[in-house]
Motif scaffolding. Structure first.
Motif, PDB file in Angstrom:
ATOM      1  N   THR A  81       0.833  -1.209   0.000  1.00 22.11           N
ATOM      2  CA  THR A  81       0.000   0.000   0.000  1.00 22.11           C
ATOM      3  C   THR A  81       0.864   1.253   0.000  1.00 22.11           C
ATOM      4  OG1 THR A  81      -1.793  -1.142   1.133  1.00 22.11           O
ATOM      5  CG2 THR A  81      -1.781   1.262   1.268  1.00 22.11           C
ATOM      6  N   HIS A  82       1.921   1.263   0.806  1.00 25.03           N
ATOM      7  CA  HIS A  82       2.820   2.424   0.834  1.00 25.03           C
ATOM      8  C   HIS A  82       3.448   2.663  -0.534  1.00 25.03           C
ATOM      9  CE1 HIS A  82       3.304   1.393   5.322  1.00 25.03           C
ATOM     10  NE2 HIS A  82       2.523   2.448   5.235  1.00 25.03           N
ATOM     11  N   PHE A  83       3.971   1.607  -1.137  1.00 20.34           N
ATOM     12  CA  PHE A  83       4.621   1.742  -2.441  1.00 20.34           C
ATOM     13  C   PHE A  83       3.626   2.152  -3.523  1.00 20.34           C
ATOM     14  CE2 PHE A  83       7.843  -0.699  -0.244  1.00 20.34           C
ATOM     15  CZ  PHE A  83       9.029  -0.177  -0.751  1.00 20.34           C
ATOM     16  N   ASN A  84       2.450   1.540  -3.520  1.00 22.06           N
ATOM     17  CA  ASN A  84       1.431   1.887  -4.520  1.00 22.06           C
ATOM     18  C   ASN A  84       0.997   3.340  -4.389  1.00 22.06           C
ATOM     19  OD1 ASN A  84       1.513  -0.677  -5.630  1.00 22.06           O
ATOM     20  ND2 ASN A  84      -0.271  -1.407  -4.493  1.00 22.06           N
ATOM     21  N   HIS A  85       0.864   3.788  -3.158  1.00 18.42           N
ATOM     22  CA  HIS A  85       0.453   5.172  -2.936  1.00 18.42           C
ATOM     23  C   HIS A  85       1.545   6.137  -3.405  1.00 18.42           C
ATOM     24  CE1 HIS A  85      -1.892   8.401  -1.242  1.00 18.42           C
ATOM     25  NE2 HIS A  85      -0.786   8.867  -0.681  1.00 18.42           N
ATOM     26  N   TRP A  86       2.810   5.828  -3.079  1.00 21.21           N
ATOM     27  CA  TRP A  86       3.926   6.651  -3.541  1.00 21.21           C
ATOM     28  C   TRP A  86       3.868   6.774  -5.053  1.00 21.21           C
ATOM     29  CZ3 TRP A  86       7.768   6.595  -7.012  1.00 21.21           C
ATOM     30  CH2 TRP A  86       8.806   7.517  -6.864  1.00 21.21           C
ATOM     31  N   ASN A  87       3.664   5.662  -5.749  1.00 19.16           N
ATOM     32  CA  ASN A  87       3.590   5.671  -7.209  1.00 19.16           C
ATOM     33  C   ASN A  87       2.425   6.510  -7.723  1.00 19.16           C
ATOM     34  OD1 ASN A  87       5.680   4.095  -8.609  1.00 19.16           O
ATOM     35  ND2 ASN A  87       4.998   2.474  -7.250  1.00 19.16           N
ATOM     36  N   GLU A  88       1.299   6.406  -7.061  1.00 25.16           N
ATOM     37  CA  GLU A  88       0.121   7.171  -7.482  1.00 25.16           C
ATOM     38  C   GLU A  88       0.377   8.676  -7.363  1.00 25.16           C
ATOM     39  OE1 GLU A  88      -4.508   7.913  -6.130  1.00 25.16           O
ATOM     40  OE2 GLU A  88      -3.469   6.130  -5.416  1.00 25.16           O
ATOM     41  N   VAL A  89       0.949   9.097  -6.236  1.00 24.56           N
ATOM     42  CA  VAL A  89       1.238  10.525  -6.041  1.00 24.56           C
ATOM     43  C   VAL A  89       2.293  10.983  -7.048  1.00 24.56           C
ATOM     44  CG1 VAL A  89       2.089  12.271  -4.419  1.00 24.56           C
ATOM     45  CG2 VAL A  89       0.571  10.451  -3.605  1.00 24.56           C
ATOM     46  N   PHE A  90       3.312  10.176  -7.281  1.00 19.73           N
ATOM     47  CA  PHE A  90       4.357  10.542  -8.243  1.00 19.73           C
ATOM     48  C   PHE A  90       3.765  10.679  -9.645  1.00 19.73           C
ATOM     49  CE2 PHE A  90       7.991   9.955 -11.031  1.00 19.73           C
ATOM     50  CZ  PHE A  90       8.949  10.746 -10.420  1.00 19.73           C
ATOM     51  N   ARG A  91       3.000   9.687 -10.062  1.00 16.89           N
ATOM     52  CA  ARG A  91       2.397   9.706 -11.405  1.00 16.89           C
ATOM     53  C   ARG A  91       1.496  10.927 -11.585  1.00 16.89           C
ATOM     54  NH1 ARG A  91      -2.368   8.456 -12.656  1.00 16.89           N
ATOM     55  NH2 ARG A  91      -2.745   7.211 -10.787  1.00 16.89           N
ATOM     56  N   GLU A 104       6.477  10.415 -19.715  1.00 17.16           N
ATOM     57  CA  GLU A 104       6.039   9.021 -19.690  1.00 17.16           C
ATOM     58  C   GLU A 104       7.163   8.108 -19.214  1.00 17.16           C
ATOM     59  OE1 GLU A 104       2.874   7.937 -20.063  1.00 17.16           O
ATOM     60  OE2 GLU A 104       2.473  10.092 -20.131  1.00 17.16           O
ATOM     61  N   GLU A 105       8.385   8.407 -19.664  1.00 14.47           N
ATOM     62  CA  GLU A 105       9.526   7.589 -19.273  1.00 14.47           C
ATOM     63  C   GLU A 105       9.792   7.650 -17.776  1.00 14.47           C
ATOM     64  OE1 GLU A 105      14.335   7.261 -20.084  1.00 14.47           O
ATOM     65  OE2 GLU A 105      13.123   8.409 -21.492  1.00 14.47           O
ATOM     66  N   ILE A 106       9.714   8.845 -17.184  1.00 20.75           N
ATOM     67  CA  ILE A 106      10.004   8.941 -15.749  1.00 20.75           C
ATOM     68  C   ILE A 106       8.935   8.220 -14.925  1.00 20.75           C
ATOM     69  CG2 ILE A 106       8.900  11.148 -15.118  1.00 20.75           C
ATOM     70  CD1 ILE A 106      11.576  11.798 -13.631  1.00 20.75           C
ATOM     71  N   LYS A 107       7.697   8.242 -15.382  1.00 23.02           N
ATOM     72  CA  LYS A 107       6.647   7.503 -14.669  1.00 23.02           C
ATOM     73  C   LYS A 107       6.911   6.000 -14.750  1.00 23.02           C
ATOM     74  CE  LYS A 107       3.246   9.447 -16.878  1.00 23.02           C
ATOM     75  NZ  LYS A 107       1.869   9.789 -17.329  1.00 23.02           N
ATOM     76  N   MET A 108       7.305   5.525 -15.919  1.00 21.21           N
ATOM     77  CA  MET A 108       7.596   4.101 -16.096  1.00 21.21           C
ATOM     78  C   MET A 108       8.810   3.695 -15.262  1.00 21.21           C
ATOM     79  SD  MET A 108       9.038   2.048 -19.394  1.00 21.21           S
ATOM     80  CE  MET A 108      10.539   2.980 -19.163  1.00 21.21           C
ATOM     81  N   ASN A 112       9.012   1.041 -12.131  1.00 22.59           N
ATOM     82  CA  ASN A 112       9.930  -0.108 -12.164  1.00 22.59           C
ATOM     83  C   ASN A 112      10.877  -0.108 -10.964  1.00 22.59           C
ATOM     84  OD1 ASN A 112       8.753  -0.968 -14.537  1.00 22.59           O
ATOM     85  ND2 ASN A 112      10.338  -0.114 -15.848  1.00 22.59           N
ATOM     86  N   ILE A 113      11.438   1.047 -10.648  1.00 20.68           N
ATOM     87  CA  ILE A 113      12.346   1.163  -9.499  1.00 20.68           C
ATOM     88  C   ILE A 113      11.588   0.831  -8.218  1.00 20.68           C
ATOM     89  CG2 ILE A 113      13.667   2.806  -8.095  1.00 20.68           C
ATOM     90  CD1 ILE A 113      14.354   4.213 -10.850  1.00 20.68           C
ATOM     91  N   SER A 114      10.412   1.382  -8.084  1.00 22.49           N
ATOM     92  CA  SER A 114       9.589   1.133  -6.901  1.00 22.49           C
ATOM     93  C   SER A 114       9.254  -0.351  -6.766  1.00 22.49           C
ATOM     94  CB  SER A 114       8.307   1.964  -6.993  1.00 22.49           C
ATOM     95  OG  SER A 114       7.429   1.643  -5.952  1.00 22.49           O
ATOM     96  N   ASP A 115       8.913  -0.987  -7.872  1.00 26.66           N
ATOM     97  CA  ASP A 115       8.586  -2.411  -7.833  1.00 26.66           C
ATOM     98  C   ASP A 115       9.773  -3.245  -7.349  1.00 26.66           C
ATOM     99  OD1 ASP A 115       5.997  -1.951  -8.674  1.00 26.66           O
ATOM    100  OD2 ASP A 115       6.337  -2.652 -10.735  1.00 26.66           O
TER     101      ASP A 115
END
Length: 123
Positions: A81-91, A104-108, A112-115
């Protein structure tokens, strides 16, 4: 009108905007403020270097994000949940500020880094 991410100034804008949200975020803000006790004055320039290197291969980042996240996880267990939320806010932050190939590249790359960090940290 939004433009693509072109240089360090754009990275600074993205990182500053993102972390202003994170500082007061109800889901993960406490991890940065209370658990890791981030010194923002020191942390932000490291993040500028990190993301500039990720997107433009500048070679100017010197650090170990994996180790930092493992240390944080040892203090307070991180979750999917923490990682998914971080990704959502970043995106969402990228989408608010920029549009284009590098955006688009930085979001991808962030996902990937977060995963990878998530997999190696919370397994």
């Amino acid at each position: 009108m939004k433009k693509d991410i072109h240089n360090r100034n754009d990275i600074v804008k993205l990182v500053d905007t993102f972390y202003e949200k994170i500082k007061t975020d109800q889901v993960i803000g406490f991890l940065f403020n209370e658990i890791a006790q981030i010194n923002w004055e020191n942390h932000l320039p490291k993040m500028y270097d990190f993301w500039e290197n990720v997107l433009f291969f500048t070679g100017n980042f010197d650090g170990n994000p994996m180790q930092k996240h493992k240390e944080l996880h040892n203090k307070c267990p991180l979750s999917r949940t923490h990682f998914n939320h971080w990704n959502e806010v970043f995106r969402k932050t990228v989408d608010e500020l920029f549009v284009g190939e590098k955006a688009e590249e930085i979001k991808m790359r962030a996902k990937n880094i977060s995963d990878v960090i998530m997999y190696k940290t919370i397994q």
